[in-house]
Design a protein around this motif. Structure first.
Motif, PDB file in Angstrom:
ATOM      1  N   UNK A   1       0.792  -1.211  -0.042  1.00  0.00           N
ATOM      2  CA  UNK A   1       0.025   0.022   0.000  1.00  0.00           C
ATOM      3  C   UNK A   1       0.750   1.316  -0.083  1.00  0.00           C
ATOM      4  N   UNK A   2       2.273   1.104   0.235  1.00  0.00           N
ATOM      5  CA  UNK A   2       2.956   2.312   0.216  1.00  0.00           C
ATOM      6  C   UNK A   2       3.042   3.104   1.470  1.00  0.00           C
ATOM      7  N   UNK A   3       2.101   3.060   2.366  1.00  0.00           N
ATOM      8  CA  UNK A   3       2.365   3.854   3.346  1.00  0.00           C
ATOM      9  C   UNK A   3       3.335   4.010   4.214  1.00  0.00           C
TER      10      UNK A   3
ATOM     11  N   UNK B   1       6.693   7.394   2.112  1.00  0.00           N
ATOM     12  CA  UNK B   1       7.309   8.206   2.963  1.00  0.00           C
ATOM     13  C   UNK B   1       8.755   8.107   3.044  1.00  0.00           C
TER      14      UNK B   1
ATOM     15  N   UNK C   1      -6.235  -4.501   2.233  1.00  0.00           N
ATOM     16  CA  UNK C   1      -6.028  -3.486   3.080  1.00  0.00           C
ATOM     17  C   UNK C   1      -6.512  -3.664   4.436  1.00  0.00           C
TER      18      UNK C   1
ATOM     19  N   UNK D   1     -13.671  -3.925   7.978  1.00  0.00           N
ATOM     20  CA  UNK D   1     -15.217  -4.087   7.731  1.00  0.00           C
ATOM     21  C   UNK D   1     -15.552  -5.123   7.365  1.00  0.00           C
TER      22      UNK D   1
ATOM     23  N   UNK E   1      -3.265   3.413  11.906  1.00  0.00           N
ATOM     24  CA  UNK E   1      -3.147   4.848  11.542  1.00  0.00           C
ATOM     25  C   UNK E   1      -4.531   5.653  11.486  1.00  0.00           C
ATOM     26  N   UNK E   2      -4.836   6.074  10.187  1.00  0.00           N
ATOM     27  CA  UNK E   2      -5.829   6.823  10.255  1.00  0.00           C
ATOM     28  C   UNK E   2      -6.800   6.202   9.071  1.00  0.00           C
ATOM     29  N   UNK E   3      -7.741   6.818   8.713  1.00  0.00           N
ATOM     30  CA  UNK E   3      -8.902   6.159   7.856  1.00  0.00           C
ATOM     31  C   UNK E   3      -8.163   5.945   6.509  1.00  0.00           C
ATOM     32  N   UNK E   4      -7.427   7.225   5.995  1.00  0.00           N
ATOM     33  CA  UNK E   4      -6.557   7.147   4.625  1.00  0.00           C
ATOM     34  C   UNK E   4      -5.661   6.135   4.498  1.00  0.00           C
TER      35      UNK E   4
ATOM     36  N   UNK F   1      -5.583   3.334   6.335  1.00  0.00           N
ATOM     37  CA  UNK F   1      -6.243   1.937   6.243  1.00  0.00           C
ATOM     38  C   UNK F   1      -6.734   1.840   5.143  1.00  0.00           C
ATOM     39  N   UNK F   2      -7.179   2.753   4.425  1.00  0.00           N
ATOM     40  CA  UNK F   2      -7.628   2.547   2.856  1.00  0.00           C
ATOM     41  C   UNK F   2      -6.632   2.195   1.893  1.00  0.00           C
ATOM     42  N   UNK F   3      -5.277   2.415   2.330  1.00  0.00           N
ATOM     43  CA  UNK F   3      -4.272   1.881   1.441  1.00  0.00           C
ATOM     44  C   UNK F   3      -3.236   0.842   1.911  1.00  0.00           C
TER      45      UNK F   3
ATOM     46  N   UNK G   1      -1.796   3.946  22.382  1.00  0.00           N
ATOM     47  CA  UNK G   1      -1.093   4.503  21.122  1.00  0.00           C
ATOM     48  C   UNK G   1      -0.450   5.997  21.162  1.00  0.00           C
TER      49      UNK G   1
ATOM     50  N   UNK H   1      -0.246   7.390  15.865  1.00  0.00           N
ATOM     51  CA  UNK H   1      -1.167   6.215  16.208  1.00  0.00           C
ATOM     52  C   UNK H   1      -0.360   4.843  16.011  1.00  0.00           C
TER      53      UNK H   1
END
Lengths: 264, 165
Positions: free
Chosen positions: A30-32, A36, A74, A80, A99-102, A104-106, A177, A182
């Protein structure tokens, strides 16, 4: 970022071939974390091999005794998933807290465990749920997968394809956390399988570890009170601007108790 | 090495030759001129760059344009109707003054719409948690939360769908 050559293989075999051809290729999940890192020029891979177009390594399925999750699934999908929520709700809760929502989406399960960040959440579940990590060439016991800070048992060019988690009778994850990143300053996963209890700790040490004294105590008496007076030693634990080693050691007991209470 | 990336941005097919290391946010801002998507921290923390990729909110500073090849992208510019009518979430931000300097607003709106997709009527707590990935440096959260609550009600009530998705 330094320059690299980007690849988007459609099959696992193509991905493995690309990895074999390049001396300094990196796999892109996902590259998160990786992106970076590249933006800060902390790494200079020659090639990035994006696994996002390979259908075989995505998705969640229930199987005898647990759940199999593809490496490119992901965090948001795990959080979900009706299947995960029903079979191992603690795993869905853990994914929901990454992490945060974004992010988690990646971010992906495979990316998280292969990076083996000492403060990542998933390692606690991989060891806590007696998981098996499947790669393109073998199966690795979750207990043997994490070998140190940012280090795993993977060989060069080996690709994680799925993780098989065992269904516990009860489980919960409690995390103290870092409010900015987070990441877990300390996270404790408690799982009960019959008479056996696993207590796995992330964030506190260089790599995920089992708190065996706590496991023994909980196997005899599965209540938070059973952990009174039991602590891990601070020697060798992480210390940084967020928490000293002593404080992390203290938090392990606190989080373990919270996780036991959350097991209900 | 240059590569060609093609995607649908706000309902329009676009294709450009870019360096492989080009970030999605750079592609949107510098190659397509869609400067509504902001770069705040550039370290995936602040959320000013949030866009929707295939309907999911992501930080466009932490994704390569090449990763979005073939995807459907919606940016803040793609929300309003063609006649200029604001998306209900945008209208709620204006109505409730959910901004101070406005720099974080595009990301806040994009994150809020994604949040409401999963939770049609979020509580204040759920909104605050759902917007964890977005930072308002003016600390104007109070009105942002009010705006998201009102926007959620407007989206839910009218059954409005996000434009271009």
């Amino acid at each position: 970022m330094y320059e690299f050559t980007y690849h988007r293989p459609k099959t696992l075999a193509d991905a493995a071939a690309l990895l074999g051809q390049s001396e300094d290729a990196k796999i892109l999940g996902g590259g998160q974390t990786l992106l970076p890192t590249l933006k800060q020029r902390l790494a200079r891979p020659s090639d990035l091999i994006d696994l996002g177009q390979i259908p075989d390594i995505k998705g969640i399925c229930e199987e005898a005794g647990g759940i199999a999750i593809g490496a490119f699934t992901r965090h948001a999908e795990v959080a979900h998933s009706d299947v995960v929520r029903r079979v191992i709700p603690a795993l869905a809760d853990l994914a929901e807290g990454i992490g945060d929502r974004q992010v988690r989406n990646m971010g992906t399960l495979g990316g998280s465990i292969c990076n083996a960040d000492p403060s990542a959440d998933y390692p606690a579940a991989v060891v806590g749920l007696k998981a098996t990590v499947k790669t393109d060439r073998r199966e690795i016991a979750g207990d043997d997968f994490f070998t140190g800070m940012f280090e795993t048992a993977l060989e060069p060019g080996e690709i994680v394809t799925a993780v098989h988690f065992q269904k516990p009778d009860k489980a919960a994850y409690a995390k103290f956390r870092n409010p900015a990143s987070r990441y877990a300053i300390v996270g404790v996963f408690v799982a009960r399988f019959g008479n056996e209890v696993r207590v796995t700790v992330t964030g506190a040490g260089p790599s995920v570890f089992r708190a065996t004294d706590m496991e023994t105590a909980l196997a005899q008496d599965f209540r938070a009170e059973a952990l009174n007076g039991i602590a891990v030693g601070a020697d060798g634990l992480n210390a940084d601007i967020h928490a000293s080693a002593d404080y992390r050691a203290h938090l392990v007991t606190v989080m373990a108790k919270r996780a036991v209470e959350a097991c209900g | 090495m240059p590569c060609t990336v093609s995607m649908t941005v706000n309902g329009k097919a676009v294709s450009r030759e870019v360096e492989e290391r080009t970030l999605l946010v750079t592609f949107l801002r510098e190659h397509l001129g869609l400067t509504g998507t902001h770069v705040g921290c550039d370290t995936s923390q602040c959320g000013a760059c949030v866009v929707h990729v295939d309907g999911r909110s992501v930080k466009a500073c932490t994704m390569l344009a090449a990763q979005a090849d073939g995807a459907q992208i919606t940016t803040i510019e793609g929300l309003a109707a063609s006649d200029g009518t604001l998306h209900p979430m945008q209208a709620a931000f204006r109505e409730h003054h959910g901004l101070q300097c406005g720099f974080c607003t595009p990301g806040m709106v994009m994150s809020a719409i994604d949040l409401v997709k999963d939770n049609a009527s979020p509580t204040e707590q759920e909104i605050r948690e759902g917007l964890e990935g977005n930072i308002c440096r003016c600390t104007g959260y109070h009105n942002i939360v009010k705006a998201v609550k009102a926007g959620a009600e407007a989206m839910h009530g009218s059954g409005a769908k996000v434009a271009a998705e």
